[in-house]
Design a protein around this motif. Structure first.
Motif, mmCIF file in Angstrom:
data_model
loop_
_atom_site.group_PDB
_atom_site.id
_atom_site.type_symbol
_atom_site.label_atom_id
_atom_site.label_comp_id
_atom_site.label_asym_id
_atom_site.label_seq_id
_atom_site.Cartn_x
_atom_site.Cartn_y
_atom_site.Cartn_z
ATOM 1 N N GLY A 47 0.778 -1.157 0.003
ATOM 2 C CA GLY A 47 0.003 -0.075 0.270
ATOM 3 C C GLY A 47 0.902 1.166 -0.007
ATOM 4 O O GLY A 47 0.644 2.402 -1.050
ATOM 5 N N THR A 48 1.869 1.346 0.995
ATOM 6 C CA THR A 48 2.721 2.501 0.746
ATOM 7 C C THR A 48 3.531 2.657 -0.482
ATOM 8 O O THR A 48 3.978 3.650 -0.973
ATOM 9 C CB THR A 48 3.708 2.512 2.083
ATOM 10 O OG1 THR A 48 4.463 1.466 2.051
ATOM 11 C CG2 THR A 48 2.782 2.504 3.398
ATOM 12 N N PHE A 49 3.877 1.360 -0.952
ATOM 13 C CA PHE A 49 4.508 1.322 -2.354
ATOM 14 C C PHE A 49 3.845 2.128 -3.406
ATOM 15 O O PHE A 49 4.257 2.713 -4.262
ATOM 16 C CB PHE A 49 5.056 0.176 -2.765
ATOM 17 C CG PHE A 49 6.053 0.134 -3.939
ATOM 18 C CD1 PHE A 49 7.266 0.842 -3.670
ATOM 19 C CD2 PHE A 49 5.601 -0.562 -4.961
ATOM 20 C CE1 PHE A 49 8.044 0.820 -4.996
ATOM 21 C CE2 PHE A 49 6.690 -0.703 -6.051
ATOM 22 C CZ PHE A 49 7.783 0.082 -6.105
ATOM 23 N N ALA A 50 2.498 1.655 -3.288
ATOM 24 C CA ALA A 50 1.531 2.360 -4.531
ATOM 25 C C ALA A 50 1.310 3.764 -3.948
ATOM 26 O O ALA A 50 1.269 4.443 -5.142
ATOM 27 C CB ALA A 50 0.149 1.396 -4.278
ATOM 28 N N ALA A 51 1.313 4.004 -3.016
ATOM 29 C CA ALA A 51 1.336 5.670 -2.589
ATOM 30 C C ALA A 51 2.442 6.474 -3.217
ATOM 31 O O ALA A 51 2.464 7.545 -3.625
ATOM 32 C CB ALA A 51 1.208 5.805 -1.122
ATOM 33 N N ASP A 52 3.694 5.741 -3.103
ATOM 34 C CA ASP A 52 4.891 6.174 -3.410
ATOM 35 C C ASP A 52 4.857 6.244 -5.059
ATOM 36 O O ASP A 52 5.261 7.343 -5.652
ATOM 37 C CB ASP A 52 6.097 5.177 -3.086
ATOM 38 C CG ASP A 52 7.445 5.433 -3.453
ATOM 39 O OD1 ASP A 52 7.698 6.482 -4.305
ATOM 40 O OD2 ASP A 52 8.427 5.010 -3.111
ATOM 41 N N LEU A 53 4.257 5.221 -5.603
ATOM 42 C CA LEU A 53 4.281 5.400 -7.093
ATOM 43 C C LEU A 53 3.441 6.497 -7.696
ATOM 44 O O LEU A 53 3.761 7.237 -8.640
ATOM 45 C CB LEU A 53 3.989 3.919 -7.583
ATOM 46 C CG LEU A 53 5.218 3.024 -7.734
ATOM 47 C CD1 LEU A 53 4.676 1.880 -8.410
ATOM 48 C CD2 LEU A 53 6.245 3.464 -8.452
ATOM 49 N N ALA A 54 2.076 6.636 -6.997
ATOM 50 C CA ALA A 54 1.188 7.383 -7.397
ATOM 51 C C ALA A 54 1.923 8.906 -7.123
ATOM 52 O O ALA A 54 1.647 9.695 -7.935
ATOM 53 C CB ALA A 54 -0.046 7.252 -6.431
ATOM 54 N N LEU A 55 2.534 9.233 -6.024
ATOM 55 C CA LEU A 55 2.976 10.465 -6.021
ATOM 56 C C LEU A 55 4.028 10.703 -6.779
ATOM 57 O O LEU A 55 4.166 11.875 -7.368
ATOM 58 C CB LEU A 55 3.626 10.457 -4.237
ATOM 59 C CG LEU A 55 4.043 12.004 -3.850
ATOM 60 C CD1 LEU A 55 2.816 12.981 -4.016
ATOM 61 C CD2 LEU A 55 4.292 11.922 -2.369
ATOM 62 N N LEU A 56 4.943 9.796 -6.915
ATOM 63 C CA LEU A 56 6.128 9.877 -8.126
ATOM 64 C C LEU A 56 5.433 10.129 -9.444
ATOM 65 O O LEU A 56 5.869 11.065 -10.344
ATOM 66 C CB LEU A 56 6.861 8.582 -8.032
ATOM 67 C CG LEU A 56 7.857 8.413 -9.316
ATOM 68 C CD1 LEU A 56 9.001 9.427 -9.268
ATOM 69 C CD2 LEU A 56 8.632 6.977 -9.520
ATOM 70 N N THR A 57 4.274 9.472 -9.700
ATOM 71 C CA THR A 57 3.749 9.873 -11.089
ATOM 72 C C THR A 57 3.295 11.452 -11.297
ATOM 73 O O THR A 57 3.609 11.950 -12.217
ATOM 74 C CB THR A 57 2.720 8.824 -11.402
ATOM 75 O OG1 THR A 57 3.356 7.703 -11.405
ATOM 76 C CG2 THR A 57 1.841 9.231 -12.491
ATOM 77 N N VAL A 58 2.615 11.762 -9.887
ATOM 78 C CA VAL A 58 2.064 13.037 -9.798
ATOM 79 C C VAL A 58 3.233 14.253 -9.852
ATOM 80 O O VAL A 58 3.142 15.091 -10.969
ATOM 81 C CB VAL A 58 1.212 13.275 -8.666
ATOM 82 C CG1 VAL A 58 0.995 14.935 -8.416
ATOM 83 C CG2 VAL A 58 -0.021 12.589 -8.810
ATOM 84 N N LEU A 59 4.330 14.105 -9.286
ATOM 85 C CA LEU A 59 5.242 14.883 -9.066
ATOM 86 C C LEU A 59 6.100 14.955 -10.370
ATOM 87 O O LEU A 59 6.459 16.052 -10.938
ATOM 88 C CB LEU A 59 6.258 14.599 -8.060
ATOM 89 C CG LEU A 59 5.614 14.765 -6.673
ATOM 90 C CD1 LEU A 59 6.520 14.245 -5.695
ATOM 91 C CD2 LEU A 59 5.358 16.017 -6.470
ATOM 92 N N HIS A 60 6.519 13.602 -11.103
ATOM 93 C CA HIS A 60 7.255 13.776 -12.169
ATOM 94 C C HIS A 60 6.512 13.685 -13.444
ATOM 95 O O HIS A 60 6.960 14.560 -14.445
ATOM 96 C CB HIS A 60 8.226 12.559 -12.156
ATOM 97 C CG HIS A 60 9.127 12.495 -13.597
ATOM 98 N ND1 HIS A 60 10.047 13.419 -13.641
ATOM 99 C CD2 HIS A 60 9.043 11.697 -14.491
ATOM 100 C CE1 HIS A 60 10.516 13.126 -14.805
ATOM 101 N NE2 HIS A 60 10.211 12.061 -15.314
ATOM 102 N N GLY A 61 5.439 13.010 -13.656
ATOM 103 C CA GLY A 61 4.681 12.726 -14.613
ATOM 104 C C GLY A 61 3.793 14.240 -15.079
ATOM 105 O O GLY A 61 3.675 14.475 -16.047
#
Length: 169
Positions: A47-61
């Protein structure tokens, strides 16, 4: 009215019992090899990894921040959440939070440098898509982080063996 800590303990106890129940039903002798805390760690950190990837996508993507800063912000947020959830639900730690947090910060910094920047950013620099790089780095860090959390950060105090006295024999 229940206090928050009583409610959290009840939920944490249910989570642990559920993990124990699932591990107990594992086939092929896996129930003797897989500790319930490993299943709890896998669930929480998925779950926290999914949050990590989602935030990464928002910030970088979406906001087009550099990969290194997007990864760093997402990583810090995810690992803060992971610490709180694992401490409460998985390892049921009641030790002073200050010392554990300090040890956890050292573990996370080593993890960040070795796996996130070393493997993750290294693979991205070699041309691997940044989500794939993060997934590969995540697999490596999962093994390291579970081991560190179980045996270093949230280790249980060892009870001293009672001394045998002539009266006890």
């Amino acid at each position: 009215m229940h206090e928050l800590s009583e409610t959290a303990d009840t939920i944490a106890d249910r989570f642990t019992r559920w993990c124990e129940s699932v591990v107990h039903r594992m086939p092929f002798g896996l129930n003797r090899l897989v500790p319930p805390t490993f299943l709890g760690f896998a669930l929480i950190n998925s779950g926290t990894f999914a949050a990590d990837l989602a935030l990464l996508t928002v910030l970088h993507g979406w906001f087009e921040l550099p990969v290194w800063s997007s990864v760093t912000v997402a990583y810090v947020c995810a690992f803060g959440l992971s610490f709180v959830l694992n401490r409460t639900f998985n390892f049921h730690s009641h030790a002073p939070v200050g010392r554990q947090a300090a040890v956890y910060v050292v573990v996370v910094v080593v993890n960040y440098l070795a796996f996130i920047l070393g493997i993750g950013s290294g693979l991205t620099a070699l041309g691997v898509e940044y989500h794939v790089s993060r997934l590969l780095a995540g697999a490596c860090e999962a093994v390291y982080m579970y081991s560190a959390m179980r045996w270093v950060v949230f280790r249980r105090a060892v009870e001293p063996e009672p001394e045998l006295t002539p009266d006890a024999m």
